[in-house]
Design an enzyme around this catalytic site. Sequence first.
Site, PDB file in Angstrom:
ATOM      1  CD  GLU A  52     -38.640 -20.254   0.397  1.00 58.79           C
ATOM      2  OE1 GLU A  52     -37.636 -20.031  -0.304  1.00 58.79           O
ATOM      3  OE2 GLU A  52     -39.743 -19.732   0.185  1.00 58.79           O
ATOM      4  NE  ARG A  55     -36.179 -16.656  -0.895  1.00 61.43           N
ATOM      5  CZ  ARG A  55     -35.676 -15.656  -1.630  1.00 61.43           C
ATOM      6  NH1 ARG A  55     -35.080 -14.620  -1.050  1.00 61.43           N
ATOM      7  NH2 ARG A  55     -35.790 -15.671  -2.942  1.00 61.43           N
ATOM      8  CB  SER A  94     -39.176 -21.499  -4.102  1.00 60.48           C
ATOM      9  OG  SER A  94     -39.233 -20.495  -5.075  1.00 60.48           O
TER      10      SER A  94
HETATM   11  P1  FAD Z   1     -47.335 -18.157   6.529  1.00 53.79           P
HETATM   12  O1  FAD Z   1     -47.052 -19.065   5.396  1.00 53.79           O
HETATM   13  O2  FAD Z   1     -48.672 -18.239   7.149  1.00 53.79           O
HETATM   14  O3  FAD Z   1     -46.236 -18.339   7.645  1.00 53.79           O
HETATM   15  C1  FAD Z   1     -44.878 -18.446   7.276  1.00 53.79           C
HETATM   16  C2  FAD Z   1     -44.032 -18.427   8.559  1.00 53.79           C
HETATM   17  O4  FAD Z   1     -44.135 -17.150   9.164  1.00 53.79           O
HETATM   18  C3  FAD Z   1     -44.511 -19.427   9.604  1.00 53.79           C
HETATM   19  O5  FAD Z   1     -43.377 -19.913  10.274  1.00 53.79           O
HETATM   20  C4  FAD Z   1     -45.365 -18.586  10.546  1.00 53.79           C
HETATM   21  O6  FAD Z   1     -45.387 -19.081  11.872  1.00 53.79           O
HETATM   22  C5  FAD Z   1     -44.614 -17.265  10.508  1.00 53.79           C
HETATM   23  N1  FAD Z   1     -45.454 -16.096  10.761  1.00 53.79           N
HETATM   24  C6  FAD Z   1     -46.467 -15.620   9.987  1.00 53.79           C
HETATM   25  N2  FAD Z   1     -46.944 -14.480  10.519  1.00 53.79           N
HETATM   26  C7  FAD Z   1     -46.233 -14.250  11.652  1.00 53.79           C
HETATM   27  C8  FAD Z   1     -46.255 -13.228  12.658  1.00 53.79           C
HETATM   28  N3  FAD Z   1     -47.098 -12.195  12.619  1.00 53.79           N
HETATM   29  N4  FAD Z   1     -45.393 -13.334  13.703  1.00 53.79           N
HETATM   30  C9  FAD Z   1     -44.536 -14.370  13.797  1.00 53.79           C
HETATM   31  N5  FAD Z   1     -44.462 -15.352  12.871  1.00 53.79           N
HETATM   32  C10 FAD Z   1     -45.301 -15.282  11.818  1.00 53.79           C
HETATM   33  N6  FAD Z   1     -41.273 -15.916  -0.712  1.00 53.79           N
HETATM   34  C11 FAD Z   1     -40.249 -15.111  -1.043  1.00 53.79           C
HETATM   35  O7  FAD Z   1     -39.390 -14.797  -0.199  1.00 53.79           O
HETATM   36  N7  FAD Z   1     -40.104 -14.652  -2.317  1.00 53.79           N
HETATM   37  C12 FAD Z   1     -40.987 -14.940  -3.292  1.00 53.79           C
HETATM   38  O8  FAD Z   1     -40.829 -14.485  -4.407  1.00 53.79           O
HETATM   39  C13 FAD Z   1     -42.087 -15.788  -2.970  1.00 53.79           C
HETATM   40  N8  FAD Z   1     -42.983 -16.145  -3.917  1.00 53.79           N
HETATM   41  C14 FAD Z   1     -44.015 -16.983  -3.601  1.00 53.79           C
HETATM   42  C15 FAD Z   1     -44.905 -17.337  -4.608  1.00 53.79           C
HETATM   43  C16 FAD Z   1     -45.969 -18.175  -4.326  1.00 53.79           C
HETATM   44  C17 FAD Z   1     -46.935 -18.558  -5.416  1.00 53.79           C
HETATM   45  C18 FAD Z   1     -46.159 -18.653  -2.998  1.00 53.79           C
HETATM   46  C19 FAD Z   1     -47.326 -19.526  -2.685  1.00 53.79           C
HETATM   47  C20 FAD Z   1     -45.258 -18.315  -2.010  1.00 53.79           C
HETATM   48  C21 FAD Z   1     -44.168 -17.475  -2.297  1.00 53.79           C
HETATM   49  N9  FAD Z   1     -43.229 -17.094  -1.318  1.00 53.79           N
HETATM   50  C22 FAD Z   1     -42.201 -16.259  -1.646  1.00 53.79           C
HETATM   51  C23 FAD Z   1     -43.338 -17.584   0.058  1.00 53.79           C
HETATM   52  C24 FAD Z   1     -44.307 -16.726   0.941  1.00 53.79           C
HETATM   53  O9  FAD Z   1     -45.120 -15.930   0.145  1.00 53.79           O
HETATM   54  C25 FAD Z   1     -43.568 -15.822   1.919  1.00 53.79           C
HETATM   55  O10 FAD Z   1     -42.723 -16.575   2.738  1.00 53.79           O
HETATM   56  C26 FAD Z   1     -44.534 -15.021   2.806  1.00 53.79           C
HETATM   57  O11 FAD Z   1     -43.836 -14.078   3.575  1.00 53.79           O
HETATM   58  C27 FAD Z   1     -45.385 -15.911   3.727  1.00 53.79           C
HETATM   59  O12 FAD Z   1     -46.439 -15.124   4.258  1.00 53.79           O
HETATM   60  P2  FAD Z   1     -47.715 -15.783   4.957  1.00 53.79           P
HETATM   61  O13 FAD Z   1     -48.488 -14.681   5.566  1.00 53.79           O
HETATM   62  O14 FAD Z   1     -48.424 -16.639   3.994  1.00 53.79           O
HETATM   63  O15 FAD Z   1     -47.033 -16.653   6.091  1.00 53.79           O
HETATM   64  P1  NAP Z   2     -35.294 -17.275 -12.089  1.00 53.39           P
HETATM   65  O1  NAP Z   2     -35.389 -15.822 -12.393  1.00 53.39           O
HETATM   66  O2  NAP Z   2     -35.590 -18.293 -13.126  1.00 53.39           O
HETATM   67  O3  NAP Z   2     -33.864 -17.549 -11.468  1.00 53.39           O
HETATM   68  C1  NAP Z   2     -33.564 -18.823 -10.991  1.00 53.39           C
HETATM   69  C2  NAP Z   2     -32.449 -18.742 -10.051  1.00 53.39           C
HETATM   70  O4  NAP Z   2     -31.366 -17.947 -10.505  1.00 53.39           O
HETATM   71  C3  NAP Z   2     -32.746 -18.252  -8.685  1.00 53.39           C
HETATM   72  O5  NAP Z   2     -31.991 -19.118  -7.890  1.00 53.39           O
HETATM   73  C4  NAP Z   2     -32.151 -16.897  -8.576  1.00 53.39           C
HETATM   74  O6  NAP Z   2     -31.714 -16.579  -7.274  1.00 53.39           O
HETATM   75  C5  NAP Z   2     -30.953 -17.055  -9.470  1.00 53.39           C
HETATM   76  N1  NAP Z   2     -30.576 -15.803 -10.103  1.00 53.39           N
HETATM   77  C6  NAP Z   2     -31.075 -15.287 -11.240  1.00 53.39           C
HETATM   78  N2  NAP Z   2     -30.448 -14.136 -11.534  1.00 53.39           N
HETATM   79  C7  NAP Z   2     -29.544 -13.919 -10.576  1.00 53.39           C
HETATM   80  C8  NAP Z   2     -28.582 -12.919 -10.340  1.00 53.39           C
HETATM   81  N3  NAP Z   2     -28.438 -11.883 -11.178  1.00 53.39           N
HETATM   82  N4  NAP Z   2     -27.813 -13.011  -9.241  1.00 53.39           N
HETATM   83  C9  NAP Z   2     -27.943 -14.049  -8.398  1.00 53.39           C
HETATM   84  N5  NAP Z   2     -28.848 -15.038  -8.561  1.00 53.39           N
HETATM   85  C10 NAP Z   2     -29.634 -14.980  -9.645  1.00 53.39           C
HETATM   86  O7  NAP Z   2     -36.179 -17.609 -10.777  1.00 53.39           O
HETATM   87  P2  NAP Z   2     -37.728 -17.767 -10.590  1.00 53.39           P
HETATM   88  O8  NAP Z   2     -37.930 -19.066  -9.956  1.00 53.39           O
HETATM   89  O9  NAP Z   2     -38.507 -17.387 -11.808  1.00 53.39           O
HETATM   90  O10 NAP Z   2     -37.994 -16.649  -9.483  1.00 53.39           O
HETATM   91  C11 NAP Z   2     -37.822 -15.281  -9.757  1.00 53.39           C
HETATM   92  C12 NAP Z   2     -37.546 -14.561  -8.454  1.00 53.39           C
HETATM   93  O11 NAP Z   2     -38.667 -14.681  -7.573  1.00 53.39           O
HETATM   94  C13 NAP Z   2     -36.343 -15.112  -7.717  1.00 53.39           C
HETATM   95  O12 NAP Z   2     -35.711 -14.044  -7.078  1.00 53.39           O
HETATM   96  C14 NAP Z   2     -36.961 -16.065  -6.710  1.00 53.39           C
HETATM   97  O13 NAP Z   2     -36.191 -16.195  -5.550  1.00 53.39           O
HETATM   98  C15 NAP Z   2     -38.305 -15.389  -6.408  1.00 53.39           C
HETATM   99  N6  NAP Z   2     -39.342 -16.383  -6.084  1.00 53.39           N
HETATM  100  C16 NAP Z   2     -39.341 -16.933  -4.835  1.00 53.39           C
HETATM  101  C17 NAP Z   2     -40.305 -17.854  -4.491  1.00 53.39           C
HETATM  102  C18 NAP Z   2     -40.371 -18.410  -3.075  1.00 53.39           C
HETATM  103  O14 NAP Z   2     -41.350 -19.064  -2.761  1.00 53.39           O
HETATM  104  N7  NAP Z   2     -39.366 -18.180  -2.277  1.00 53.39           N
HETATM  105  C19 NAP Z   2     -41.280 -18.234  -5.405  1.00 53.39           C
HETATM  106  C20 NAP Z   2     -41.232 -17.682  -6.668  1.00 53.39           C
HETATM  107  C21 NAP Z   2     -40.260 -16.742  -6.992  1.00 53.39           C
HETATM  108  P3  NAP Z   2     -32.686 -15.869  -6.171  1.00 53.39           P
HETATM  109  O15 NAP Z   2     -33.712 -16.864  -5.785  1.00 53.39           O
HETATM  110  O16 NAP Z   2     -31.777 -15.553  -5.071  1.00 53.39           O
HETATM  111  O17 NAP Z   2     -33.264 -14.640  -6.788  1.00 53.39           O
END
Ligand code: FAD
Ligand code: NAP
Length: 334
Positions: free
Chosen positions: A330, A162, A235
């Site tokens: 995050e 991340r 998250s």
């Molecule tokens: P924004 O939220 O608008 O911006 C995020 C950051 O990126 C800001 O710092 C912004 O300045 C920068 N940015 C955006 N566009 C640019 C650009 N073109 N150039 C430079 N900087 C830029 N993230 C995960 O990693 N894994 C997940 O599974 C995941 N699941 C999610 C589920 C939900 C329901 C939600 C709401 C979010 C989730 N996220 C997840 C977080 C999010 O979707 C990601 O971080 C995504 O990449 C953000 O995209 P955005 O266009 O909305 O960016």
């Molecule tokens: P989940 O599957 O319930 O798992 C919870 C946690 O366990 C997470 O920390 C995940 O790490 C870890 N985990 C599970 N299996 C693993 C493995 N085999 N090895 C290492 N780590 C493991 O999580 P969830 O919340 O439902 O999300 C599912 C996936 O979507 C995850 O990968 C999560 O990161 C991603 N997600 C991200 C966001 C966001 O906003 N960033 C939002 C929703 C979902 P990891 O997070 O590293 O996978």
Amino acid sequence: MHRPLIRREVPLTDRNTLRLRSVAELFAEPATDDELLEALAYGRRHHLPVTVLGEGSNVVLSPYLPGLTICVRLEGIGIEGPEVSARAGVNWDRLVHETISRGAFGLENLALIPGMVGAAPIQNIGAYGVELSAFVREVRAVHRKTLQSRAFSAAECGFAYRDSVFKARESEQWVITDVRLRLRADDRPELAYKGVREAVDAAGLEVSARSVARVVSEIRRRKLPDPSSTPNAGSFFKNPIVDSGQAGRLRSQFPDMPMFEIENGFRIPAAWLIEKANLKGRSQDAVMMSRQHALVLTNTGGADAVAVNRMAETVRREVAARFSVTLEQEPRGY
Ligand code: FAD
Ligand code: NAP
């Protein structure tokens, strides 16, 4: 009607998935490279702070964003075999589906992550055992001050969990315009993450990128609150990583604490820590830690960034008091 490139006092409440009340002093949505340069030149000429916004799914917006906020609207996808290029304004999930249907595989576990392509490298989006960094060949970006365009190789992007240089050392310096990926020509999806293989089998599907994208999307719809009805930013905290010494101490104190061994330590699910600290469903001001998923902070109606930050502080404090583990937020605050 022709809309000016730079607009004044533009509401952002519908442009962030937490639906926080927010207004941009100045706002531009460049749809071409020339418009992007024009907007940045305007910002430079007037010495304005520049904020870049995508779909607003990973940000905590203050009530007022001074200076110029830019939402990049560059569109276009190119796919030649496994070589893929996408412009920053393309919706991420659309890219995932387009690549699969054109026979370029690998992004299926990242289906349904909200946001634009340009934001994906910022925190090296990841889910279900796959991270964007596995596929990045090059990221192109324009410097916000010098207006110079340059390419970052995958190594120069400094990807980590991340994280990337765009979030760390080079934070707020660049506007990403293009992402080039090398995907796979062979359809062999990553199935190691718990629940993915089982869901494919339970649905009676053949193992393929298409079926993995489908079950991952279904799991996400089931597990995560939908931002369109329950405003949230996914998250709210990263899953903390602890070293082996701390992991050992935690395991002896809390034998049921889940931990996953990774290359640089042990990852602990932040959702588990939050739930065990009795914060799941906790409500404060107009903000709640979701009852559906403890790691998701939700706006229950009319919240602003102050309320979000207060709740985040409560969660950090109470988790640290109970487990001596520090949670890192995050979504980025602006
Ligand atoms: P924004 O939220 O608008 O911006 C995020 C950051 O990126 C800001 O710092 C912004 O300045 C920068 N940015 C955006 N566009 C640019 C650009 N073109 N150039 C430079 N900087 C830029 N993230 C995960 O990693 N894994 C997940 O599974 C995941 N699941 C999610 C589920 C939900 C329901 C939600 C709401 C979010 C989730 N996220 C997840 C977080 C999010 O979707 C990601 O971080 C995504 O990449 C953000 O995209 P955005 O266009 O909305 O960016
Ligand atoms: P989940 O599957 O319930 O798992 C919870 C946690 O366990 C997470 O920390 C995940 O790490 C870890 N985990 C599970 N299996 C693993 C493995 N085999 N090895 C290492 N780590 C493991 O999580 P969830 O919340 O439902 O999300 C599912 C996936 O979507 C995850 O990968 C999560 O990161 C991603 N997600 C991200 C966001 C966001 O906003 N960033 C939002 C929703 C979902 P990891 O997070 O590293 O996978």
